[in-house]
Motif scaffolding. Structure first.
Motif, PDB file in Angstrom:
ATOM      1  N   ASN A 188      -2.510  -0.268 -31.156  1.00 22.98           N
ATOM      2  CA  ASN A 188      -1.814   0.129 -32.366  1.00 22.98           C
ATOM      3  C   ASN A 188      -2.787   0.818 -33.286  1.00 22.98           C
ATOM      4  O   ASN A 188      -3.893   0.322 -33.513  1.00 22.98           O
ATOM      5  N   VAL A 199      -2.839  -5.700 -29.603  1.00 16.65           N
ATOM      6  CA  VAL A 199      -1.903  -6.770 -29.921  1.00 16.65           C
ATOM      7  C   VAL A 199      -1.051  -7.058 -28.695  1.00 16.65           C
ATOM      8  O   VAL A 199      -0.763  -6.161 -27.893  1.00 16.65           O
ATOM      9  N   ASN A 233       2.261  -7.708 -26.560  1.00 12.63           N
ATOM     10  CA  ASN A 233       3.627  -7.201 -26.633  1.00 12.63           C
ATOM     11  C   ASN A 233       4.539  -8.090 -25.804  1.00 12.63           C
ATOM     12  O   ASN A 233       5.320  -7.617 -24.987  1.00 12.63           O
ATOM     13  N   ILE A 265       6.614 -12.212 -26.211  1.00 12.15           N
ATOM     14  CA  ILE A 265       6.943 -13.318 -27.101  1.00 12.15           C
ATOM     15  C   ILE A 265       7.653 -14.400 -26.299  1.00 12.15           C
ATOM     16  O   ILE A 265       8.381 -14.109 -25.347  1.00 12.15           O
ATOM     17  N   GLY A 274       9.857  -9.031 -32.410  1.00 19.00           N
ATOM     18  CA  GLY A 274       9.161 -10.303 -32.533  1.00 19.00           C
ATOM     19  C   GLY A 274       7.875 -10.193 -33.306  1.00 19.00           C
ATOM     20  O   GLY A 274       7.137  -9.209 -33.185  1.00 19.00           O
ATOM     21  N   GLY A 275       7.581 -11.221 -34.105  1.00 20.58           N
ATOM     22  CA  GLY A 275       6.347 -11.264 -34.873  1.00 20.58           C
ATOM     23  C   GLY A 275       6.465 -12.244 -36.013  1.00 20.58           C
ATOM     24  O   GLY A 275       7.562 -12.702 -36.355  1.00 20.58           O
ATOM     25  N   ALA A 276       5.313 -12.604 -36.610  1.00 24.72           N
ATOM     26  CA  ALA A 276       5.279 -13.523 -37.760  1.00 24.72           C
ATOM     27  C   ALA A 276       5.992 -14.838 -37.462  1.00 24.72           C
ATOM     28  O   ALA A 276       6.634 -15.436 -38.329  1.00 24.72           O
ATOM     29  N   GLU A 318       6.745 -17.397 -30.398  1.00 24.40           N
ATOM     30  CA  GLU A 318       5.289 -17.227 -30.412  1.00 24.40           C
ATOM     31  C   GLU A 318       4.915 -15.926 -29.713  1.00 24.40           C
ATOM     32  O   GLU A 318       5.217 -15.740 -28.533  1.00 24.40           O
ATOM     33  N   GLY A 319       4.289 -15.020 -30.451  1.00 25.32           N
ATOM     34  CA  GLY A 319       3.857 -13.761 -29.875  1.00 25.32           C
ATOM     35  C   GLY A 319       4.342 -12.582 -30.692  1.00 25.32           C
ATOM     36  O   GLY A 319       4.675 -12.694 -31.874  1.00 25.32           O
ATOM     37  N   HIS A 320       4.391 -11.429 -30.046  1.00 29.77           N
ATOM     38  CA  HIS A 320       4.777 -10.184 -30.712  1.00 29.77           C
ATOM     39  C   HIS A 320       5.613  -9.352 -29.758  1.00 29.77           C
ATOM     40  O   HIS A 320       5.355  -9.308 -28.549  1.00 29.77           O
ATOM     41  N   LEU A 321       6.644  -8.687 -30.309  1.00 28.66           N
ATOM     42  CA  LEU A 321       7.454  -7.759 -29.529  1.00 28.66           C
ATOM     43  C   LEU A 321       7.823  -6.594 -30.427  1.00 28.66           C
ATOM     44  O   LEU A 321       8.413  -6.787 -31.492  1.00 28.66           O
ATOM     45  N   SER A 322       7.448  -5.391 -30.028  1.00 30.55           N
ATOM     46  CA  SER A 322       7.788  -4.209 -30.815  1.00 30.55           C
ATOM     47  C   SER A 322       9.293  -3.962 -30.761  1.00 30.55           C
ATOM     48  O   SER A 322      10.001  -4.526 -29.927  1.00 30.55           O
TER      49      SER A 322
END
Length: 207
Positions: A7, A18, A20, A22, A57-59, A80-84
């Motif tokens: 990113n 980061v 990608n 979750i 996904g995030g925060a 838990e995690g991050h997804l754009s």
């Protein structure tokens, strides 16, 4: 499997890696998706962007959004995690729901690589194609419009309230907040595992 993507940061030339993907509880994902799809456009000639669900996904949360232009909904559960921002066709979301119904215990992992999203749990997995249609990154500006006000008369499609009953269950109250003439109504939905917010556009009176 955890994938990484680059990113761009605020400073030019500086990059951050980061995740990608979750992870979310199966039963919470099921409630989230079953509620969200009620607001996707299911018409015969529906635009692909409206016949879909957006995931993000995030925060500490997984968010799902859908709209048919007359109403919209956004729900979130812990994750838990991050997804754009990931737009998935309604038919594919229904496939995920069927897998979730068969695997209510445990957790799901949503892992995105390029334009593919893999949804996996307990040895079962689905690989879905991410849609490239334009879709709002947020509904926040729509929820912020208008101010709470008193209105003498307003019209709305009663069939839409049947969907609200599907989301919160029979006998559970649904609140309606009016924010001005010709402004969308804010619908208050009390989910069991999902934090919901929704909007419903008023109808014009027919003579």
């Amino acid at each position: 499997m955890t994938t990484m993507k680059e990113n761009k940061s605020v400073k030019e030339g500086e990059t951050n890696l980061v995740m990608n993907d979750i992870t979310v509880k199966s039963i919470e994902l099921l409630e989230l998706l079953e509620g969200t799809i009620t607001h996707a456009d299911k018409g015969k000639n529906a635009l692909r962007a409206l016949n879909s669900v957006q995931l993000l996904g995030g925060a500490g949360h997984l968010i799902a959004r859908a709209t048919d232009r007359y109403r919209l909904i956004e729900g979130k559960v812990e994750g838990e995690g991050h997804l754009s921002h990931t737009l998935i066709a309604l038919d594919d979301i229904k496939r995920v729901i069927e897998v979730a119904k068969a695997n209510k215990l445990g957790a799901f992992t949503l892992n995105r690589i390029g334009d593919l999203l893999t949804v996996s749990t307990n040895g079962s997995s689905l690989t879905l194609t991410v849609l490239g249609e334009n879709y709002p990154n947020s509904f926040g500006d729509l929820f912020a419009k208008g101010e709470v006000t008193a209105i003498e008369t307003i019209a709305f499609n009663p069939a839409f309230f049947a969907d609200y009953a599907k989301i919160v269950g029979k006998g559970v109250q649904v609140s309606v907040t009016f924010k001005g003439e010709r402004m969308p109504m804010v619908i208050g939905l009390a989910g069991d595992k999902v934090e919901w917010r929704a909007l419903l556009m008023p109808m014009r009176f027919s003579n």
